[in-house]
Design a protein around this motif. Structure first.
Motif, mmCIF file in Angstrom:
data_model
loop_
_atom_site.group_PDB
_atom_site.id
_atom_site.type_symbol
_atom_site.label_atom_id
_atom_site.label_comp_id
_atom_site.label_asym_id
_atom_site.label_seq_id
_atom_site.Cartn_x
_atom_site.Cartn_y
_atom_site.Cartn_z
ATOM 1 N N THR A 75 16.063 17.396 -2.193
ATOM 2 C CA THR A 75 16.941 17.355 -3.355
ATOM 3 C C THR A 75 16.296 18.111 -4.516
ATOM 4 O O THR A 75 15.118 18.466 -4.466
ATOM 5 N N LYS A 76 17.055 18.325 -5.571
ATOM 6 C CA LYS A 76 16.451 18.804 -6.803
ATOM 7 C C LYS A 76 15.559 17.701 -7.380
ATOM 8 O O LYS A 76 15.781 16.512 -7.153
ATOM 9 N N SER A 77 14.553 18.095 -8.136
ATOM 10 C CA SER A 77 13.549 17.142 -8.612
ATOM 11 C C SER A 77 14.141 16.019 -9.452
ATOM 12 O O SER A 77 13.654 14.884 -9.403
ATOM 13 N N GLN A 78 15.194 16.312 -10.206
ATOM 14 C CA GLN A 78 15.789 15.277 -11.048
ATOM 15 C C GLN A 78 16.472 14.180 -10.229
ATOM 16 O O GLN A 78 16.790 13.105 -10.761
ATOM 17 N N ASP A 79 16.687 14.420 -8.937
ATOM 18 C CA ASP A 79 17.361 13.444 -8.073
ATOM 19 C C ASP A 79 16.409 12.758 -7.105
ATOM 20 O O ASP A 79 16.851 11.950 -6.280
ATOM 21 N N THR A 80 15.128 13.049 -7.189
ATOM 22 C CA THR A 80 14.179 12.565 -6.191
ATOM 23 C C THR A 80 14.166 11.044 -6.078
ATOM 24 O O THR A 80 14.308 10.487 -4.981
ATOM 25 N N ILE A 81 13.975 10.364 -7.181
ATOM 26 C CA ILE A 81 13.794 8.917 -7.135
ATOM 27 C C ILE A 81 15.050 8.212 -6.641
ATOM 28 O O ILE A 81 14.990 7.330 -5.777
ATOM 29 N N SER A 82 16.212 8.594 -7.148
ATOM 30 C CA SER A 82 17.444 7.937 -6.709
ATOM 31 C C SER A 82 17.725 8.215 -5.235
ATOM 32 O O SER A 82 18.232 7.343 -4.517
ATOM 33 N N ALA A 83 17.377 9.420 -4.762
ATOM 34 C CA ALA A 83 17.626 9.749 -3.364
ATOM 35 C C ALA A 83 16.716 8.965 -2.423
ATOM 36 O O ALA A 83 17.131 8.582 -1.317
ATOM 37 N N LEU A 84 15.488 8.694 -2.837
ATOM 38 C CA LEU A 84 14.524 8.015 -1.971
ATOM 39 C C LEU A 84 14.539 6.495 -2.120
ATOM 40 O O LEU A 84 14.034 5.787 -1.236
ATOM 41 N N ASP A 85 15.095 6.003 -3.202
ATOM 42 C CA ASP A 85 14.997 4.578 -3.514
ATOM 43 C C ASP A 85 15.435 3.648 -2.375
ATOM 44 O O ASP A 85 14.790 2.623 -2.137
ATOM 45 N N PRO A 86 16.503 3.958 -1.613
ATOM 46 C CA PRO A 86 16.942 3.003 -0.587
ATOM 47 C C PRO A 86 16.113 3.016 0.699
ATOM 48 O O PRO A 86 16.341 2.165 1.570
ATOM 49 N N TRP A 87 15.181 3.932 0.849
ATOM 50 C CA TRP A 87 14.498 4.110 2.125
ATOM 51 C C TRP A 87 13.235 3.256 2.206
ATOM 52 O O TRP A 87 12.582 3.002 1.194
ATOM 53 N N PRO A 88 12.852 2.827 3.431
ATOM 54 C CA PRO A 88 11.645 1.998 3.598
ATOM 55 C C PRO A 88 10.403 2.705 3.078
ATOM 56 O O PRO A 88 10.177 3.888 3.356
ATOM 57 N N LYS A 89 9.577 1.957 2.346
ATOM 58 C CA LYS A 89 8.460 2.561 1.636
ATOM 59 C C LYS A 89 7.254 2.851 2.522
ATOM 60 O O LYS A 89 6.296 3.468 2.065
ATOM 61 N N HIS A 90 7.285 2.426 3.797
ATOM 62 C CA HIS A 90 6.163 2.726 4.686
ATOM 63 C C HIS A 90 6.324 4.075 5.384
ATOM 64 O O HIS A 90 5.376 4.571 5.998
ATOM 65 N N LEU A 91 7.503 4.682 5.289
ATOM 66 C CA LEU A 91 7.735 5.947 5.977
ATOM 67 C C LEU A 91 7.049 7.098 5.246
ATOM 68 O O LEU A 91 6.978 7.115 4.012
#
Length: 323
Positions: A75-91
């Motif tokens: 994604t573009k950098s401004q969308d990084t956190i929202s795009a990754l937020d739902p994913w498991p943090k161990h990946l």
């Protein structure tokens, strides 16, 4: 490994398509009209040599994950956190993005983070369609663990890239390469606002000079343009694709799609931030950051700012900071 590519635009779509063509398991994550087009008609993937519709699995959000999954965020950098937020943090997360702040942001939330320096000329304007202009490889991708080093995951990714018409390189110093790419990306806003007028050469030089000055003052290492050119060689030469005009880079594409946001805070804004930290004026990058954001926010058309207007704004800001 299964590769889950979050952000299936120009860069993510090309990486996902090439890995899929190389026989690897891939899931593309997209949204809106692009997701609907991929779901209903597959990914229409164009290169200088071929055109193909790929039935790559696609999702519009998180899917059930496996222990061998690798997240590639494009994604573009401004969308990084929202795009990754739902994913498991161990990946493990691979940041296939411009700028140098994504890896640090992601490491606050995920255990294993990898940088990817992306040299990949591609276009995504129409939903469901990606055109990759590079030849003979679609892109060159330096990969390494953040903040430094390589490991089993990064080595396997590099191996898989090299089997998929992408030039992958092990890069224990991956952030050094990303800082070099950052300097190249400082001109993205100029291209997005004004185009490629020869009269803009001095602005490109000023913008890059500000960037190199702050990196030098901060003691941040980066490859020279000649070193980058030597490594790339003729591996990723942009070539025409019938039916696709290569209009511009990622910032131009953001304005062309009326995306409503742009990466300027993480490109020119990175130089502005360092300049303020180290007391070095960065007027050209300040103006480019401000005006690129304004054009994105107001959904103004790309390359519609007169060169004289941009030049005057930068001259005005340069005079102000020199008083």
């Amino acid at each position: 490994m299964r590769y889950i590519v979050i952000g299936a635009g120009a860069v993510g779509g090309t990486i996902g398509a090439r890995l899929y063509q190389g026989g690897h398991e891939v899931v593309l994550v997209a949204r809106g009209a692009h997701y609907e087009a991929l779901k209903n008609g597959g990914l229409r993937f164009f290169t200088p040599d071929s055109s193909e519709t790929l039935d790559v699995p696609v999702a519009d959000g998180p899917v059930p994950t496996r222990d061998d999954d690798v997240l590639i965020v494009a994604t573009k950098s401004q969308d990084t956190i929202s795009a990754l937020d739902p994913w498991p943090k161990h990946l493990p997360v691979v940041c296939a993005q411009n700028g140098v702040d994504n890896e640090r942001m992601v490491l606050r939330r995920f255990e294993r983070v990898y940088g990817m320096c992306v040299w990949l000329p591609a276009t995504h304007i129409e939903p469901g369609t990606v055109a990759a202009h590079g030849h003979p490889y679609s892109g060159m991708l330096h990969v390494g663990r953040y903040p430094q080093g390589v490991d089993e995951v990064s080595r396997q990714l590099v191996t898989d890239l090299n089997k998929s018409r992408l030039a992958g390189l092990d890069a224990p110093d991956v952030m050094r390469w990303k800082y070099g790419k950052l300097l190249s990306n400082l001109g993205n806003a100029i291209d997005a606002l004004c185009g490629r007028d020869p009269g803009l050469e001095s602005l490109h030089e000023q913008t890059r000079a500000e960037g190199t000055a702050v990196l030098e003052e901060a003691g941040i290492s980066y490859p020279t343009p000649s070193e980058q050119a030597e490594v790339r060689g003729n591996k990723v030469d942009p070539r025409p694709i019938d039916g696709f005009e290569r209009g511009g880079g990622s910032s131009w594409q953001s304005l062309a799609r009326s995306a409503g946001s742009i990466e300027a805070d993480y490109l020119n804004g990175e130089i502005v931030l360092l300049g303020r930290e180290y007391g070095i004026p960065t007027p050209a990058n300040e103006v480019l950051q401000r005006e690129a954001n304004r054009y994105a926010r107001e959904k103004l058309p790309p390359r519609s700012m007169p060169v004289a207007e941009l030049t005057a704004l930068i001259d005005e800001r340069s005079a102000a900071v020199s008083r």
